[in-house]
Write an enzyme that holds these catalytic residues in place. Structure first.
Site, PDB file in Angstrom:
ATOM      1  CD  GLU A  98      -5.396  -1.058  -0.642  1.00  0.00           C
ATOM      2  OE1 GLU A  98      -5.757  -1.798   0.266  1.00  0.00           O
ATOM      3  OE2 GLU A  98      -6.099  -0.109  -1.057  1.00  0.00           O
TER       4      GLU A  98
ATOM      5  CG  ASP B 240      -1.998   0.997   1.177  1.00  0.00           C
ATOM      6  OD1 ASP B 240      -2.205   1.584   0.093  1.00  0.00           O
ATOM      7  OD2 ASP B 240      -2.656   1.228   2.215  1.00  0.00           O
TER       8      ASP B 240
END
Lengths: 437, 364
Positions: free
Chosen positions: A118, A23
């Site tokens: 992500e 992320d």
């Protein structure tokens, strides 16, 4: 799951690390800071600054003032009147994201993007080449930082949902005193899943919104452990068949969802920027041998073959050309890729100075079904040789075997996959601290 | 230049010479034209793209000698379109005038002095049996590569072999070898690499009873068939050492009726789509053909066959297999194999002057 009275045996859980959740840290804001370095250290907010605008992303400095994404911009301005507001540039973020996903796919084809910033990775098959998943997480963080100047946080676990939970713990945190760097990588040790999970509040579970939370609180469930200890049937009757079962399984650290790559890789390539411009055809030919070998190795690892071989050359003045040639049948061996790359390179004059060289294969098809070629026989039973090479590499690492022309005295100058793919090694460590070993 | 001739003969000659003319002439615009030379009653028409030159002699009623270059495609279209009968052509330095029936055409000509000097055929001439050679071309040229990135493989090797001539072609997926015993065309150990495209053009003009003459130069070869002359540049370079690729012994041997196999392959391959292979399951007494295309369907068929060896499944590209079966000819053929990854050999029973070697498709 026939047994609904209690937690299933641990044997049902995968017992080794294989999932990475990557992320990006404050992605849009960080990308903007690269374009506006003068704003570093200041609270930066990306999003609509107009009356009804909302915050798309906030730098950690801005978060220290309580600003977070999805907050109305008006409120953000009240919280931090001196914050710099930038309008978003989605096209640019998507472009950066594309490059990030390519980096991730260079470690494993099993990359499932969740959004621009992500993704889940299943690195189980990559451990032989790159090492254990925590090491892969470090390599990825370093490569993303070196190539894009961006930081990310990585959660490592045996299942998807735990990896995503772990990422949060690795994240930088905003504090009234300013941003506090996180660990960057957080690992949920195999076997320690329940220990890790059960103390967490039940709202941390993926898919638990306010309504569900209220229902669970009525059952006296505050932590994930509370939920796990309830009989499955109780949870199902409270939350319904689908969600009840799903959350109960998650609470017991059971997540059988696989990482699902949303797209097959379109091409596999290797390129290298040289520390100094290269003019010598013979020396560059050695690089071609190296790259053709690396590309073929990756193709076969992913069980792919491709019809089109491309050559990319960037000259000293950044003028970049790409040339390609397509064969009738897909190729996946080093010699076949090299033959095509050489043919393309023959038509290029390296005299002005070559800064970057790249070899790639596209038009990918399933490599398991492949028209065999007499070339395979002429190239000294290359078919057998390549499978031997693949065996050796998977047992002893990439550098254990390589083309003879790459052999220097005492060692193989075989570039480990990923090394130097995006530029020469930096002489000094990057300013941003990357987590320690 | 001025002559008269029959429309039909002129059309045929323009069509033949035009086959060597490349579309837009490429680097040399003059090469989009057909070169005409009239001497007495002999009109020679020549088209060339420098690699391939086709030249045709036509007997006409000549009135005035001369040289001209006409736009090849337009000239052929006109002569094809006009009424049957006599065609009269007059060419001055600027224009060509063609009249046929009540049609009149004027065409701008291409300056003739720009037409390149083409190599003169070698004086050394050898005769070749046209029937045999045409048959050999039919068998061998399909295996040559169409991929210009590997120029060597776009050629057909013509080599002296024992006391005869051998033709070899490969696109690296299959290999075709045809022997013409007793055809002493080349000196012993001599070999040349002839572009398959040129040989395909030659095969088009080659009738069964024609006399075929080969004139071999250092960089080119000329084939003469009646009034047609096909000159081709030779490909420089070494043909792959194909001998080492032909397995000396194959433990498994399938013998099957060629027509029966051909028909079965044509049917089953309908379900071998999207480059999925055709599987051949070879057992005692029967050959099973299976094709499965995911999300489409499958087909299978059994063909009577005698099989000597251990039961084996080998997968092939259906087009390559079909082509091999077609060109091998004969009533019965054999398919010899080692295993599912090694080259397979197709031969005609009772004849060893031709073999077709085919690499399998790996299915794992």
């Amino acid at each position: 799951m026939a047994d609904s009275s209690g937690p299933p045996a641990t044997a049902d859980r995968p017992d080794r690390l294989r999932i990475l959740h990557v992320d990006m840290d404050a992605f849009y804001a960080s990308v903007e800071l690269l374009r506006h370095p003068e704003l570093r250290g200041q609270p930066v907010v990306v999003g609509g600054s107009a009356e009804r605008g909302v915050v798309a992303a906030a730098s950690y400095e801005a978060r220290s003032f309580g600003i977070h994404s999805a907050m109305p911009s008006v409120r953000a301005k009240r919280l931090c009147p001196h914050a710099v507001f930038l309008s978003g540039d989605h096209a640019h973020y998507a472009e950066v994201s594309g490059r990030l996903m390519e980096i991730l796919r260079s470690y494993t084809p099993l990359v499932e993007p969740l959004s621009l910033d992500e993704a889940f990775l299943d690195v189980d098959g990559a451990r032989r080449v790159y090492g254990e998943p925590p090491r892969i997480a470090r390599l990825i963080r370093r490569q993303i930082y070196e190539q894009e100047g961006l930081t990310c946080s990585v959660g490592v676990a045996s299942i998807k949902f735990l990896a995503k939970l772990a990422t949060d713990q690795a994240k930088p945190k905003a504090s009234p005193a300013g941003p506090v760097f996180g660990s960057g990588i957080s690992v949920v040790a195999p076997g320690g899943e329940l220990e890790y999970l059960h103390p967490l509040p039940v709202r941390s579970l993926w898919g638990v919104g306010p309504k569900t939370l209220a229902k669970l609180e009525r059952l006296g469930v505050l932590t994930i452990g509370d939920l796990a200890r309830l009989p499955q049937a109780t949870v199902i009757s409270a939350l319904g068949e689908g969600q009840g079962r799903h959350l109960w399984l998650l609470a017991n650290a059971i997540d059988e969802r696989e990482v699902e790559p949303d797209q097959a890789p379109k091409s596999i390539s290797h390129e290298e920027t040289f520390a100094t411009d290269r003019h010598d055809r013979a020396g560059l030919d050695v690089e071609l041998v190296r790259m053709a070998d690396a590309v073929s190795s990756r193709l076969r690892r992913h069980q792919l073959a491709g019809r089109t071989v491309q050559l990319k050359v960037r000259f000293h003045d950044f003028h970049t050309i790409t040339r390609s040639v397509s064969a009738r049948e897909p190729v996946d061996t080093g010699p076949a890729i090299l033959r095509a790359a050489r043919q393309l390179f023959d038509q290029i004059d390296p005299a002005p100075g070559v800064r970057l060289l790249g070899v790639g294969v596209s038009g990918l098809v399933d490599g398991a079904v492949r028209q065999l070629s007499l070339d395979d026989l002429m190239e000294q039973d290359w078919t057998q040789a390549t499978s031997t090479i693949d065996d050796i590499r998977s047992r002893f690492g990439e550098a254990a075997i390589g083309p003879a022309s790459l052999a220097a005295s005492g060692e193989l100058k075989l570039r480990r996959l990923g090394d130097q793919q995006w530029g020469p090694d930096r002489p000094s460590t990057p300013a941003e601290p990357i987590d320690g070993e | 230049m001025k002559f008269r001739c029959e429309r039909e003969a002129f059309e045929r000659a323009l069509g033949l010479a035009g086959r060597a003319v490349s579309g837009r002439g490429g680097a040399l615009p003059v090469l989009s034209g057909v070169h005409l030379v009239l001497e007495g009653d002999t009109l020679r028409l020549t088209g060339s793209d420098l690699d391939l030159t086709i030249s045709v002699e036509l007997t006409v009623a000549g009135e005035q000698d001369g040289v001209a270059v006409l736009p090849a495609k337009l000239a052929a279209d006109i002569v094809r379109a006009v009424a049957d009968g006599k065609v009269e052509m007059t060419v001055d330095s600027e224009e060509a005038h063609l009249s046929a029936g009540r049609s009149e055409f004027s065409l701008r000509v291409i300056p003739a002095d720009e037409f390149p000097q083409l190599p003169e055929p070698s004086a050394d001439a050898v005769k070749i049996d046209a029937t045999e050679f045409k048959d050999a071309l039919r068998q061998v040229t399909p295996a040559a590569s169409a991929d210009d990135s590997r120029p060597i493989l776009t050629g057909v090797l013509m080599a002296a072999e024992d006391d005869g001539l051998r033709l070899v072609a490969t696109d690296s997926y299959r290999l075709s070898v045809r022997d013409l015993p007793g055809s002493t065309v080349l000196a012993s150990d001599q070999s040349v690499l002839v572009p398959s495209r040129s040989l395909n053009e030659l095969a088009r003009v080659l009738g069964d009873d024609d006399d075929l003459t080969l004139r071999l130069g250092e960089h080119d070869a000329t084939f003469e068939v009646g009034a047609v002359r096909v000159t081709t540049r030779l490909i420089e370079g070494d043909f792959p050492n194909y001998r080492g690729l032909i397995p000396s012994s194959q433990p498994n041997k399938l013998t099957v009726n060629r027509e029966a196999l051909l028909d079965a392959v044509r049917r089953v391959r309908l379900l071998a789509q999207e480059s999925t292979p055709l599987r051949l399951i070879m057992k005692d007494g029967v050959l099973e053909l299976v094709a499965v295309t995911q999300d489409v369907g499958q087909a299978q068929e059994a063909v009577d066959a005698s099989f000597d060896g251990a039961e084996l499944t080998v997968a092939f590209n259906p087009e390559y297999l079909l082509n091999g079966i077609e060109v091998t000819g004969g009533e019965e053929i054999t398919l010899e194999t080692v295993d599912e990854l090694k080259p397979a050999l197709l031969r005609r029973v009772g004849s060893d002057d031709y073999l077709y070697l085919l690499m399998p498709v790996r299915v794992s």
